[in-house]
Motif scaffolding. Structure first.
Motif, PDB file in Angstrom:
ATOM      1  N   LEU A 148       0.839  -1.206   0.000  1.00 24.17           N
ATOM      2  CA  LEU A 148       0.000   0.000   0.000  1.00 24.17           C
ATOM      3  C   LEU A 148       0.876   1.259   0.000  1.00 24.17           C
ATOM      4  CD1 LEU A 148      -3.008  -0.811   2.360  1.00 24.17           C
ATOM      5  CD2 LEU A 148      -3.116  -0.197  -0.053  1.00 24.17           C
ATOM      6  N   VAL A 151      -6.264   5.088  -2.861  1.00 24.32           N
ATOM      7  CA  VAL A 151      -5.359   3.993  -2.532  1.00 24.32           C
ATOM      8  C   VAL A 151      -5.696   3.396  -1.165  1.00 24.32           C
ATOM      9  CG1 VAL A 151      -2.966   3.367  -2.025  1.00 24.32           C
ATOM     10  CG2 VAL A 151      -3.478   4.851  -3.976  1.00 24.32           C
ATOM     11  N   ILE A 172      -1.197  -3.584  -7.268  1.00 16.40           N
ATOM     12  CA  ILE A 172      -2.525  -3.936  -6.759  1.00 16.40           C
ATOM     13  C   ILE A 172      -2.690  -5.454  -6.731  1.00 16.40           C
ATOM     14  CG2 ILE A 172      -5.010  -3.835  -7.221  1.00 16.40           C
ATOM     15  CD1 ILE A 172      -4.534  -1.025  -8.397  1.00 16.40           C
ATOM     16  N   THR A 207      -8.695   0.894 -11.560  1.00 21.19           N
ATOM     17  CA  THR A 207      -8.138   1.708 -10.473  1.00 21.19           C
ATOM     18  C   THR A 207      -6.870   2.418 -10.931  1.00 21.19           C
ATOM     19  OG1 THR A 207      -9.036   0.174  -8.824  1.00 21.19           O
ATOM     20  CG2 THR A 207      -7.280   1.655  -8.106  1.00 21.19           C
ATOM     21  N   LEU A 215       2.059   1.912  -3.448  1.00 22.50           N
ATOM     22  CA  LEU A 215       1.030   2.562  -4.256  1.00 22.50           C
ATOM     23  C   LEU A 215       0.896   4.033  -3.884  1.00 22.50           C
ATOM     24  CD1 LEU A 215      -1.703  -0.224  -4.318  1.00 22.50           C
ATOM     25  CD2 LEU A 215      -0.606   0.775  -6.329  1.00 22.50           C
ATOM     26  N   LEU A 252      -6.233   6.526 -10.975  1.00 19.99           N
ATOM     27  CA  LEU A 252      -5.112   7.179 -10.290  1.00 19.99           C
ATOM     28  C   LEU A 252      -4.297   8.033 -11.264  1.00 19.99           C
ATOM     29  CD1 LEU A 252      -3.855   4.288  -7.975  1.00 19.99           C
ATOM     30  CD2 LEU A 252      -4.983   6.400  -7.264  1.00 19.99           C
TER      31      LEU A 252
END
Length: 203
Positions: free
Chosen positions: A85, A196, A143, A161, A88, A165
């Motif tokens: 995470l 995120v 992801i 996604t 990201l 972004l």
């Protein structure tokens, strides 16, 4: 034993690329003239053409240089992050770190080149599309990794996604650049970060 210095011709070639890169990013392919390049580099037109076939060749190498700077920066940001995470989040957080420099540089090279070359320069357009594809693929991989680790909701649509972004960050840069107001980009960064964090399993 000391490493040998690059040949003078290679140093000259690199000087031209590094000097031309911000000019092409700000003025575009059509707006950049050979006189812009000779003035900025201090070289003659013959010297530039002695290292590159033509302005087109310089432009393509300049774009590659600009993209290399971007990817190198974000690769370092991602590699320094501990969790998937956080990796990201390295994208919006990274943009937050350098957004003033990006705006001063003329905006994002990917976006600038995509807009200008869309109907005018097939090769540059292809290079911009490839850069976007690489960026999207990297986000999708992160992801997918997060889903496999059990930290990201398995129902998340990774390609969708990733596109959201990228659109948030690129759109924020474009609007801040044209208006001169950083709030467009900063708000987009905030939204990208929430996007995120919202991927986390159990959110």
């Amino acid at each position: 034993m000391k490493n040998a210095s690059p040949p003078r011709s290679e140093r000259t070639r690199q000087l031209i690329i590094e000097t031309a890169a911000p000019i092409f990013n700000k003025k575009g392919y059509v707006g950049t003239s050979m006189s812009d390049l000779t003035t900025a580099t201090g070289l003659t037109k013959g010297s530039i053409y002695g290292n590159f076939k033509d302005k087109n060749d310089v432009a393509m190498h300049a774009f590659q240089h600009n993209i290399g700077l971007i990817f190198d920066f974000f690769t370092k940001e991602i590699n320094s992050a501990a969790t998937t995470l956080d990796k990201l989040l390295a994208y919006p957080r990274g943009v937050r770190k350098i957004y003033r420099m990006v705006l001063a540089y003329g905006g994002c090279p990917i976006l600038n080149t995509s807009v200008e070359a869309d109907d005018t320069h097939v090769a540059l357009r292809r290079m911009a599309v490839d850069a976007l594809s690489r960026w999207k693929a990297r986000i999708v991989d992160l992801i997918t990794c997060g889903i496999a680790e059990g930290v990201i909701d398995p129902t998340v649509d990774a390609p969708k996604t990733a596109e959201i972004l990228i659109a948030l960050l690129e759109g924020g840069i474009a609007l801040s650049k044209v208006t001169g107001e950083a709030s467009y980009l900063l708000n987009a960064i905030d939204m990208a970060e929430k996007q995120v964090v919202g991927l986390r399993l159990g959110q």
